[in-house]
Design an enzyme around this catalytic site. Structure first.
Site, PDB file in Angstrom:
ATOM      1  N   TYR A 114      20.202  -9.062   9.171  1.00 49.86           N
ATOM      2  CA  TYR A 114      20.728  -8.925   7.514  1.00 49.86           C
ATOM      3  C   TYR A 114      21.537  -7.882   7.502  1.00 49.86           C
ATOM      4  CZ  TYR A 114      17.705 -12.801   6.459  1.00 49.86           C
ATOM      5  OH  TYR A 114      16.676 -13.901   6.329  1.00 49.86           O
ATOM      6  N   ASP A 142       9.608 -11.902   7.650  1.00 47.85           N
ATOM      7  CA  ASP A 142       8.621 -12.563   8.786  1.00 47.85           C
ATOM      8  C   ASP A 142       9.034 -12.422   9.975  1.00 47.85           C
ATOM      9  OD1 ASP A 142       7.932 -14.291   6.179  1.00 47.85           O
ATOM     10  OD2 ASP A 142       9.700 -15.133   6.481  1.00 47.85           O
ATOM     11  N   ARG A 160      -6.960  12.347 -14.037  1.00 54.70           N
ATOM     12  CA  ARG A 160      -6.882  10.946 -13.950  1.00 54.70           C
ATOM     13  C   ARG A 160      -7.740  10.116 -14.803  1.00 54.70           C
ATOM     14  NH1 ARG A 160      -7.090   8.327  -7.824  1.00 54.70           N
ATOM     15  NH2 ARG A 160      -9.367   8.613  -8.268  1.00 54.70           N
ATOM     16  N   ARG A 172     -18.252  10.857  -0.709  1.00 57.34           N
ATOM     17  CA  ARG A 172     -17.707   9.538  -0.733  1.00 57.34           C
ATOM     18  C   ARG A 172     -16.529   9.581   0.427  1.00 57.34           C
ATOM     19  NH1 ARG A 172     -17.011  11.557  -5.972  1.00 57.34           N
ATOM     20  NH2 ARG A 172     -14.869  11.817  -5.603  1.00 57.34           N
ATOM     21  N   HIS A 194     -13.249  14.156  -9.101  1.00 58.53           N
ATOM     22  CA  HIS A 194     -12.576  13.703  -7.900  1.00 58.53           C
ATOM     23  C   HIS A 194     -11.615  15.102  -7.460  1.00 58.53           C
ATOM     24  CE1 HIS A 194     -11.024  11.328  -4.775  1.00 58.53           C
ATOM     25  NE2 HIS A 194      -9.701  11.076  -5.238  1.00 58.53           N
ATOM     26  N   LYS A 251     -12.838   0.165  -0.955  1.00 58.83           N
ATOM     27  CA  LYS A 251     -11.980  -0.329  -1.915  1.00 58.83           C
ATOM     28  C   LYS A 251     -10.740  -1.150  -1.165  1.00 58.83           C
ATOM     29  CE  LYS A 251      -9.957   4.106  -2.568  1.00 58.83           C
ATOM     30  NZ  LYS A 251     -10.387   5.546  -3.147  1.00 58.83           N
ATOM     31  N   CYS A 268      13.079  -7.993   8.650  1.00 57.52           N
ATOM     32  CA  CYS A 268      13.029  -9.304   7.710  1.00 57.52           C
ATOM     33  C   CYS A 268      11.706  -9.512   7.231  1.00 57.52           C
ATOM     34  CB  CYS A 268      13.522 -10.580   8.450  1.00 57.52           C
ATOM     35  SG  CYS A 268      14.941 -10.413   9.551  1.00 57.52           S
TER      36      CYS A 268
HETATM   37  C1  LIG Z   1     -10.703   6.466  -2.539  1.00 56.87           C
HETATM   38  C2  LIG Z   1     -11.608   7.285  -2.973  1.00 56.87           C
HETATM   39  C3  LIG Z   1     -12.333   8.426  -2.150  1.00 56.87           C
HETATM   40  C4  LIG Z   1     -12.288   8.307  -0.679  1.00 56.87           C
HETATM   41  O1  LIG Z   1     -11.244   8.955  -0.787  1.00 56.87           O
HETATM   42  P1  LIG Z   1     -10.610   9.310   1.071  1.00 56.87           P
HETATM   43  O2  LIG Z   1      -9.282  10.418   0.822  1.00 56.87           O
HETATM   44  O3  LIG Z   1     -10.043   7.954   1.491  1.00 56.87           O
HETATM   45  O4  LIG Z   1     -11.736   9.851   1.915  1.00 56.87           O
HETATM   46  C5  LIG Z   1     -13.375   9.062  -3.072  1.00 56.87           C
HETATM   47  N1  LIG Z   1     -13.342   9.093  -4.238  1.00 56.87           N
HETATM   48  C6  LIG Z   1     -12.844   8.627  -4.875  1.00 56.87           C
HETATM   49  C7  LIG Z   1     -12.895   8.637  -6.515  1.00 56.87           C
HETATM   50  C8  LIG Z   1     -11.683   7.652  -4.652  1.00 56.87           C
HETATM   51  O5  LIG Z   1     -10.992   6.932  -5.474  1.00 56.87           O
END
Ligand SMILES: *Cc1c(COP(=O)(O)O)cnc(C)c1O
Length: 426
Positions: A277, A326, A147, A233, A177, A38, A324
């Site tokens: 700046y 850039d 969430r 994941r 999660h 992502k 800055c």
């Molecule tokens: C981004 C995400 C992950 C990966 O998490 P990391 O901490 O980067 O390993 C796994 N599951 C879900 C639902 C996520 O949003």
């Protein structure tokens, strides 16, 4: 590839592949490995990372939005892709046509309720096609993150039944999660796992079995094999960083992302001369100032003003004055050999000593002649010096930079702007 500005990132896909292999080695042979790509592959480039991890043995990909999943399909990525975020059910047919799996959370409750009383069930109310393979749905459970996902057993069962009974959809997965798996002093992750197991057995007792059950992010993977379940994941650790400073990864991880810029000016300023700046830095001594063509619009945060440092000739050069949009300025008084065209490392692997702006311009010019304009062939040679140095080059860790701003490596990776060209080492 346009590199005339002299600010660029190097993404070492071989590091990502080695991380994937090392993480894979922690898993049971049957456990599937899903990689989160992502947010443009955590800033590294989603399609490049996708192809690299798949060739290193990953089984599936995860993204945050349907848009990101479609982008991968359009780049020729054929494996299973799960959208982790909320996708409105009006998009279900689009997902089915692209063979993209969706997450079902409470925002789908109305359509699930409608499906119960409808002949043809969920597939019918979602307008799915019988000519395409069934749409894969992963039921999301909130076991402690607060969430997304269902919390109540009754809702979970109703939703599972609705998916299992319907034509044109598959009960492809069930997942949750973890909120604090990176905190060794917290047992929240174990509590979440316990809640998840309870829901999985209750579903099983009424004959509902998702194809895969999954829970672990990088922190969960390292915490204990108990979290691995049918699939993990992995995100941040694929890119070479631990999920937090409290979690020493049990396998070697190589940071894949490095950011560089060539010095565009070196000047002496007298004691008392302000820099940048607002004049927030005032030279306390006669100072040599180097300017770099990179700033906060590129993803080098403004909070590093007067606090960060870059690496030039292997030594730390403090950022002086405000960053800055850039450009930024660094103090090279104590690195007298620094001159215009030298390569500064803003994070990641220290630049190879032979990298200078003129070498890169030569490489681009020679490449343009040789390849009819793309500049690609000679850049390969330019990157060879990176390859040779990479194994032993020290790293300015994103964790170290992030800590200055009380943030995490994730945020700095994602902040890297599209304006920065990415050079891929593969
Ligand atoms: C981004 C995400 C992950 C990966 O998490 P990391 O901490 O980067 O390993 C796994 N599951 C879900 C639902 C996520 O949003």
């Amino acid at each position: 590839m346009m590199l005339y500005r002299g600010a660029f990132a190097v993404v070492d896909l071989t590091s990502i592949q080695s991380n994937i292999r090392n993480i894979r080695a922690l898993l049971q042979p049957g456990t599937r490995l899903m990689v989160a790509v992502k947010a443009n592959g955590y800033g590294h480039g989603a399609t490049q990372v996708a192809h690299a991890v798949l060739s290193a043995g990953a089984d599936a990909l995860a993204v945050a939005s349907l848009e990101e999943a479609i982008e991968l399909r359009e780049a020729g990525v054929n494996v299973s892709i799960l959208v982790l975020g909320s996708v409105p059910w009006v998009a279900a047919r689009v997902a089915q046509a692209r063979r993209i799996d969706l997450t079902v959370s409470t925002d789908w409750a109305p359509i699930l309720a409608e499906a119960v009383g409808c002949v043809g069930g969920l597939g019918r109310v979602l307008g799915l096609s019988k000519n395409d393979p069934p749409l894969g749905l992963h039921l999301k459970l909130d076991t402690g993150m607060s969430r997304l996902g269902f919390r109540e057993m009754a809702e979970v069962t109703a939703c599972g039944e609705c998916i299992a009974k319907s034509e044109s959809v598959r009960f492809a997965g069930l997942f949750t999660h973890l909120a604090s798996a990176d905190d060794p002093s917290s047992s929240t992750a174990e509590t979440q796992l316990h809640t998840l197991s309870g829901l999985v057995s209750s579903l099983a007792s009424v004959g509902l079995r998702p194809e895969v059950v999954h829970a672990a992010n990088s922190a969960g993977i390292f915490r204990s094999t108990a979290f691995h379940l049918d699939m993990v994941r992995v995100g941040i650790s694929a890119y070479g960083y631990p999920p937090s400073a409290d979690v020493p990864p049990p396998v070697p991880l190589q940071p894949a992302l490095s950011l560089y810029a060539f010095v565009t000016r070196v000047a002496h300023i007298p004691t008392g001369q302000p820099v940048g700046y607002g004049g927030t830095f005032v030279a306390p001594r006669s100072t040599r100032v180097a300017t770099l063509p990179i700033g906060y619009a590129d993803g080098y945060p403004r909070w590093l003003s007067n606090r960060g440092h870059v690496i030039l000739h292997g030594q730390a050069a403090p950022v002086i004055g405000r960053v800055c949009m850039d450009q930024l300025m660094v103090d090279v008084t104590d690195i007298p050999s620094v001159q215009i065209g030298d390569c500064a490392c803003l994070y990641g692997r220290y630049a190879p000593s032979e990298w200078t702006a003129s070498r890169l311009w030569d490489a681009i010019e020679a490449g343009a002649g040789a390849s009819g304009g793309s500049g690609a062939p000679r850049l390969v040679h330019f990157l060879d010096s990176y390859r040779q140095a990479a194994a032993t080059a020290p790293v300015l860790s994103l964790d170290e930079v992030a800590q200055i701003g009380h943030t995490i490596s994730y945020e700095l990776m994602c902040a890297l702007s599209p304006r920065i060209p990415r050079l891929y080492v593969e």
